[in-house]
Design a protein around this motif. Sequence first.
Motif, PDB file in Angstrom:
ATOM      1  N   MET A 187       0.830  -1.216   0.000  1.00 33.26           N
ATOM      2  CA  MET A 187       0.000   0.000   0.000  1.00 33.26           C
ATOM      3  C   MET A 187       0.862   1.263   0.000  1.00 33.26           C
ATOM      4  SD  MET A 187      -3.136  -0.534  -0.189  1.00 33.26           S
ATOM      5  CE  MET A 187      -3.170  -2.070  -1.016  1.00 33.26           C
ATOM      6  N   ASN A 188       2.058   1.124   0.613  1.00 34.09           N
ATOM      7  CA  ASN A 188       2.932   2.306   0.659  1.00 34.09           C
ATOM      8  C   ASN A 188       3.663   2.548  -0.653  1.00 34.09           C
ATOM      9  OD1 ASN A 188       2.280   3.044   3.224  1.00 34.09           O
ATOM     10  ND2 ASN A 188       3.832   1.736   4.171  1.00 34.09           N
ATOM     11  N   MET A 189       3.616   1.573  -1.522  1.00 29.78           N
ATOM     12  CA  MET A 189       4.241   1.773  -2.846  1.00 29.78           C
ATOM     13  C   MET A 189       3.312   2.647  -3.687  1.00 29.78           C
ATOM     14  SD  MET A 189       5.701  -2.041  -3.526  1.00 29.78           S
ATOM     15  CE  MET A 189       5.582  -1.938  -5.260  1.00 29.78           C
ATOM     16  N   ASN A 190       3.251   3.888  -3.328  1.00 33.63           N
ATOM     17  CA  ASN A 190       2.287   4.774  -3.983  1.00 33.63           C
ATOM     18  C   ASN A 190       2.925   6.138  -4.284  1.00 33.63           C
ATOM     19  OD1 ASN A 190      -0.282   5.211  -4.989  1.00 33.63           O
ATOM     20  ND2 ASN A 190      -0.964   6.243  -3.119  1.00 33.63           N
ATOM     21  N   GLY A 191       4.217   6.100  -4.491  1.00 35.94           N
ATOM     22  CA  GLY A 191       4.932   7.344  -4.805  1.00 35.94           C
ATOM     23  C   GLY A 191       4.666   7.776  -6.234  1.00 35.94           C
ATOM     24  N   ASP A 192       5.319   8.882  -6.629  1.00 39.74           N
ATOM     25  CA  ASP A 192       5.104   9.416  -7.976  1.00 39.74           C
ATOM     26  C   ASP A 192       5.429   8.382  -9.053  1.00 39.74           C
ATOM     27  OD1 ASP A 192       4.273  11.701  -6.925  1.00 39.74           O
ATOM     28  OD2 ASP A 192       6.139  12.842  -7.254  1.00 39.74           O
ATOM     29  N   SER A 193       6.570   7.695  -8.858  1.00 41.28           N
ATOM     30  CA  SER A 193       6.998   6.796  -9.938  1.00 41.28           C
ATOM     31  C   SER A 193       6.065   5.587 -10.059  1.00 41.28           C
ATOM     32  CB  SER A 193       8.432   6.331  -9.718  1.00 41.28           C
ATOM     33  OG  SER A 193       8.567   5.906  -8.395  1.00 41.28           O
ATOM     34  N   THR A 194       5.650   5.017  -8.925  1.00 39.58           N
ATOM     35  CA  THR A 194       4.763   3.846  -9.048  1.00 39.58           C
ATOM     36  C   THR A 194       3.384   4.270  -9.571  1.00 39.58           C
ATOM     37  OG1 THR A 194       4.257   3.991  -6.711  1.00 39.58           O
ATOM     38  CG2 THR A 194       5.794   2.264  -7.359  1.00 39.58           C
ATOM     39  N   ARG A 195       2.963   5.481  -9.164  1.00 36.71           N
ATOM     40  CA  ARG A 195       1.664   5.957  -9.685  1.00 36.71           C
ATOM     41  C   ARG A 195       1.760   6.184 -11.181  1.00 36.71           C
ATOM     42  NH1 ARG A 195       1.025   9.720  -5.773  1.00 36.71           N
ATOM     43  NH2 ARG A 195       0.964  11.363  -7.337  1.00 36.71           N
ATOM     44  N   TRP A 196       2.905   6.763 -11.597  1.00 38.97           N
ATOM     45  CA  TRP A 196       3.096   7.009 -13.048  1.00 38.97           C
ATOM     46  C   TRP A 196       3.063   5.672 -13.801  1.00 38.97           C
ATOM     47  CZ3 TRP A 196       6.226   5.375 -16.917  1.00 38.97           C
ATOM     48  CH2 TRP A 196       6.197   6.120 -18.104  1.00 38.97           C
ATOM     49  N   LEU A 197       3.764   4.688 -13.205  1.00 34.31           N
ATOM     50  CA  LEU A 197       3.836   3.366 -13.844  1.00 34.31           C
ATOM     51  C   LEU A 197       2.448   2.753 -13.981  1.00 34.31           C
ATOM     52  CD1 LEU A 197       6.357   1.733 -14.713  1.00 34.31           C
ATOM     53  CD2 LEU A 197       6.020   0.343 -12.684  1.00 34.31           C
ATOM     54  N   ARG A 198       1.659   2.901 -12.919  1.00 38.01           N
ATOM     55  CA  ARG A 198       0.320   2.301 -12.962  1.00 38.01           C
ATOM     56  C   ARG A 198      -0.596   3.083 -13.893  1.00 38.01           C
ATOM     57  NH1 ARG A 198      -1.946   2.288  -7.734  1.00 38.01           N
ATOM     58  NH2 ARG A 198      -0.206   3.496  -6.965  1.00 38.01           N
ATOM     59  N   GLU A 199      -0.423   4.414 -13.888  1.00 37.19           N
ATOM     60  CA  GLU A 199      -1.288   5.227 -14.746  1.00 37.19           C
ATOM     61  C   GLU A 199      -0.980   4.998 -16.235  1.00 37.19           C
ATOM     62  OE1 GLU A 199      -0.914   9.467 -14.253  1.00 37.19           O
ATOM     63  OE2 GLU A 199      -2.117   9.822 -16.063  1.00 37.19           O
ATOM     64  N   HIS A 200       0.313   4.887 -16.551  1.00 35.24           N
ATOM     65  CA  HIS A 200       0.680   4.844 -17.964  1.00 35.24           C
ATOM     66  C   HIS A 200       0.990   3.466 -18.509  1.00 35.24           C
ATOM     67  CE1 HIS A 200       0.675   9.171 -18.356  1.00 35.24           C
ATOM     68  NE2 HIS A 200       1.269   9.221 -17.173  1.00 35.24           N
ATOM     69  N   VAL A 201       1.333   2.530 -17.638  1.00 38.76           N
ATOM     70  CA  VAL A 201       1.751   1.214 -18.150  1.00 38.76           C
ATOM     71  C   VAL A 201       0.816   0.087 -17.698  1.00 38.76           C
ATOM     72  CG1 VAL A 201       3.640  -0.457 -18.258  1.00 38.76           C
ATOM     73  CG2 VAL A 201       4.162   1.980 -18.147  1.00 38.76           C
ATOM     74  N   ILE A 202       0.561   0.021 -16.415  1.00 38.84           N
ATOM     75  CA  ILE A 202      -0.120  -1.181 -15.901  1.00 38.84           C
ATOM     76  C   ILE A 202      -1.640  -1.121 -16.077  1.00 38.84           C
ATOM     77  CG2 ILE A 202      -0.543  -2.556 -13.797  1.00 38.84           C
ATOM     78  CD1 ILE A 202       2.323  -1.710 -12.959  1.00 38.84           C
ATOM     79  N   CYS A 203      -2.213   0.044 -15.826  1.00 39.00           N
ATOM     80  CA  CYS A 203      -3.676   0.101 -15.790  1.00 39.00           C
ATOM     81  C   CYS A 203      -4.362   0.324 -17.156  1.00 39.00           C
ATOM     82  CB  CYS A 203      -4.092   1.186 -14.802  1.00 39.00           C
ATOM     83  SG  CYS A 203      -5.780   0.999 -14.279  1.00 39.00           S
ATOM     84  N   PRO A 204      -3.875   1.242 -17.993  1.00 35.74           N
ATOM     85  CA  PRO A 204      -4.726   1.650 -19.124  1.00 35.74           C
ATOM     86  C   PRO A 204      -4.836   0.655 -20.273  1.00 35.74           C
ATOM     87  CG  PRO A 204      -2.649   2.824 -19.199  1.00 35.74           C
ATOM     88  CD  PRO A 204      -2.593   1.948 -17.990  1.00 35.74           C
ATOM     89  N   GLN A 205      -5.795   0.973 -21.138  1.00 40.30           N
ATOM     90  CA  GLN A 205      -5.931   0.249 -22.405  1.00 40.30           C
ATOM     91  C   GLN A 205      -4.674   0.498 -23.222  1.00 40.30           C
ATOM     92  OE1 GLN A 205      -9.022  -1.414 -21.556  1.00 40.30           O
ATOM     93  NE2 GLN A 205      -8.733  -1.526 -23.744  1.00 40.30           N
ATOM     94  N   LEU A 206      -4.494  -0.289 -24.278  1.00 40.22           N
ATOM     95  CA  LEU A 206      -3.296  -0.092 -25.126  1.00 40.22           C
ATOM     96  C   LEU A 206      -3.234   1.356 -25.619  1.00 40.22           C
ATOM     97  CD1 LEU A 206      -0.879  -1.052 -26.724  1.00 40.22           C
ATOM     98  CD2 LEU A 206      -2.425  -1.863 -28.489  1.00 40.22           C
ATOM     99  N   ILE A 207      -4.333   1.810 -26.220  1.00 41.12           N
ATOM    100  CA  ILE A 207      -4.409   3.204 -26.660  1.00 41.12           C
ATOM    101  C   ILE A 207      -5.544   3.837 -25.872  1.00 41.12           C
ATOM    102  CG2 ILE A 207      -4.842   4.721 -28.654  1.00 41.12           C
ATOM    103  CD1 ILE A 207      -2.351   3.090 -29.079  1.00 41.12           C
ATOM    104  N   SER A 208      -5.270   5.002 -25.286  1.00 42.73           N
ATOM    105  CA  SER A 208      -6.325   5.573 -24.445  1.00 42.73           C
ATOM    106  C   SER A 208      -7.521   5.981 -25.297  1.00 42.73           C
ATOM    107  CB  SER A 208      -5.765   6.750 -23.646  1.00 42.73           C
ATOM    108  OG  SER A 208      -6.156   7.943 -24.251  1.00 42.73           O
ATOM    109  N   GLU A 209      -8.708   5.919 -24.716  1.00 37.84           N
ATOM    110  CA  GLU A 209      -9.953   6.179 -25.452  1.00 37.84           C
ATOM    111  C   GLU A 209      -9.916   7.529 -26.171  1.00 37.84           C
ATOM    112  OE1 GLU A 209     -13.247   4.140 -25.035  1.00 37.84           O
ATOM    113  OE2 GLU A 209     -11.562   2.796 -24.967  1.00 37.84           O
ATOM    114  N   SER A 210      -9.296   8.522 -25.525  1.00 40.06           N
ATOM    115  CA  SER A 210      -9.323   9.863 -26.119  1.00 40.06           C
ATOM    116  C   SER A 210      -8.569   9.898 -27.446  1.00 40.06           C
ATOM    117  CB  SER A 210      -8.720  10.877 -25.160  1.00 40.06           C
ATOM    118  OG  SER A 210      -7.451  10.414 -24.768  1.00 40.06           O
TER     119      SER A 210
END
Length: 768
Positions: A187-210
């Motif tokens: 839960m503490n792994m929530n710094g800028d870099s891990t959030r960036w990683l999750r936002e841009h690599v782990i979580c999203p679709q291949l190409i964002s809807e927009s």
Amino acid sequence: MKVLWLLFMICLFRPGSCRGISDETGAACLFVASNFSNYPFDCAQPDLEYKCRCLSPEFLGTVLLCIDDNTDEVDELIQAFDYIKEVCGVQGSKKYSFTQLIDVFDNATSHAISVSEVNGLNKSQLHNPVMPDTQRFASSRESVRHLLTHRNKSTKYGVGLIGYWGLSLVLATINNVLQWCFPEFYMNMNGDSTRWLREHVICPQLISESHLRKNSRLNTFVSSLLRSFPIRVQSITVAFYMALVIIFCTADYQLYRPNSIFPWKNAQLFAYIADRTGILAMTQLPMLILFSGRNNALQLITGWPYRTFNIFHRWIARTVWILVLLHAVFYVAFTATCSNYRERWMINKWRWANTAFVAASISIFLSSRYFRRKCHQLFVSSHQILAIIFVLGCWYHCVTLGWMEFLYVTVAIWALEYFSRFGKIMLSGGIVKGNCKLILNKKLEPHSLRITVHHSGWWRSFPGAYSYLYFLQPKFFWQSHPFTILGPARQEDFNKLVFLIRIKNGITKQLGNYIMRQENLMCTLPMLVEGPYGSTIPFKAYQHAIFFAGGVGITVVYTFAMDLVHMYLADKTKNHSIDVVWSAPTISAIEEFVDEIEALSRFEMVKIIIYLTRELETILPIDDHELKITPKEIDDPIELVNSCTDLSYNELVKLLDPLSSNSKELTTELNQRMNDILSTTGERVSPVEYDVTREKLQNVFFRCKVNLGRRPSIKKELPGLLKLIPDSTAVVSCGPDKMNRDVRNAVAKSLREPNKGRIDYFEEELVW
Ligand SMILES: Cc1cc2nc3c(=O)[nH]c(=O)nc-3n(C[C@H](O)[C@H](O)[C@H](O)COP(=O)(O)OP(=O)(O)OC[C@H]3O[C@@H](n4cnc5c(N)ncnc54)[C@H](O)[C@@H]3O)c2cc1C
């Protein structure tokens, strides 16, 4: 599993075992003597399987003399003789014992002639064994060495590809262990870099809807194609895999000339490419089968659900098919260069290779998204039969060549899978009785089924668990379909499983029609229960949970939410909340789930919002909140049409006017979507009915919020909701593809917010 791995490693490091040639000297001598222009033995050309030459004492004598001349130790000689025995036995169908070969050798020593005597002969005139030619042998040995080096390298590259998956699995395992065993650290792994990683690599679709919203036909096609790709992190994993395959297919070719095996340079190049691609394909078979299994133990270790493995299975399958295609194309090119294409059809391994290729091609075609969705059962049944044909084809293709160890492991994994399935059925009590109750919709058509099964009680259900059900009826006893386990509601009913099944068009429809003919719309059916399957979500560390369910996805959400309630109740130290957003198409869908929703809504921490999306569409008052969106805010009109199901056609046109005037193509698509919405008028109710329904639902679900006639606006509402929650939150979606995508994207966007507790997204989908 360990035994399989050991077998595999033995194969890898045992010299010569995986490369089709078990002895260098034997092969070098065989290839020297096989050259018809230098040694015109009395056999018709091309004798590709040595069927004639293995019966010829002159040919065999030449080979054995050569072996004797070029080996120093008895062991080396025996090994080389064994290789000749193997070639004649397996390919030429002539089985020799060692003493018989010694006799041939003895005979040859007394009748052998020199190489210079052979040079004057015409074709097919050589009736004596020939004394070995040292120079030709040396060159032939180099040719064999190069071929073996090439094949060994190819095998190692193939193992490298397996290693790549191994590395991915290790990373997933580390993540899984951290999540389950060290939740606080996770839960503490929530710094800028891990959030960036999750936002841009782990979580999203291949190409964002927009990025997928350009309004042209081509872009619409590209968008739907891109949407069919796996999510970004999975796509990246697959892309690296593909890149490695390309590198391994193209790197490190060393041709050797002059060559006793390949008289023409092109032939050598084609054969080398064919070998490389074929070997790479072969090495991937264990992963291919392992990843497709329902009982793949790696699911437990890595925490990847069956669906993730299935996605990788599909991409490995596509890669293997391309490799097999290249293997076939380059072998055809090779035979064309050697002018023996027609004769190749006489060889067993060639025919089996073609069988395997055809099976793989049909299988790949029938596995396309279109077929899978349209005729799932045809896809499942044909896939299994074609897979058997493919593996059989590979088996008989390779049995004389090598690399069988990869097939042994593949078949062992497969056998283990079916053994586990059988074991799970038996553990559930073998043939059990299922009490089936049919629920009708307001048009008195079959809508859903509630099945209660009393199983052996040897295992307990868990949140997210599902079982494959077989209904033992003559028409469909061989089909098995996965359904989420709802029950039991009480601890003491631990051997009771409840399934809620929505009627679709295949087996569920046939079942529905069958029960429709029974008294009181009820019956008892003999069934097999294969389970439990599924993995649960590590909710413990999260303070809040938000669930999105679409249609029958509520079954999965219910099991998770109910379990979470008990978990949260046990932890009084923190403030917990659970939000459940359920988008149900029809009133019947809601009615069949009344008990469960009631049970869930009794807990204070649970907030339930129900959207009844399809019926009642046109009669909603115009002042519903969706209308407050001004055209300037809308960047995707199609999206808007999808979400504003509560507007009439004219209202939509009016709302979209400034946008639709910009693009003609857009109008067609909008029209189509709007017509789709309007074409459901048959299901609609009158305003009076609307009031009655609202009242009825509100009475039943007085603790829930009920919205009629529209879908949740996930993209807008979820980020808003997440903004209000300061602590760690698990967001779970179990609905149709579109809903899951919206939730996923909304979560990815919310990850940008700094100073928030960790947010993680989990997805369940009821199809694959
Ligand atoms: C893990 C999991 C849990 C599920 N839980 C439930 C549940 O609790 N209640 C429920 O009503 N449905 C559930 N489903 C979906 C259910 O398995 C399918 O709807 C069902 O198999 C449809 O059978 P059919 O022959 O009538 O479908 P069809 O009319 O032939 O197909 C309808 C749709 O379902 C898909 N489908 C068909 N067969 C399968 C299958 N064996 N596996 C996956 N997708 C399939 C098709 O691709 C198609 O999109 C679940 C699916 C999965 C993967």
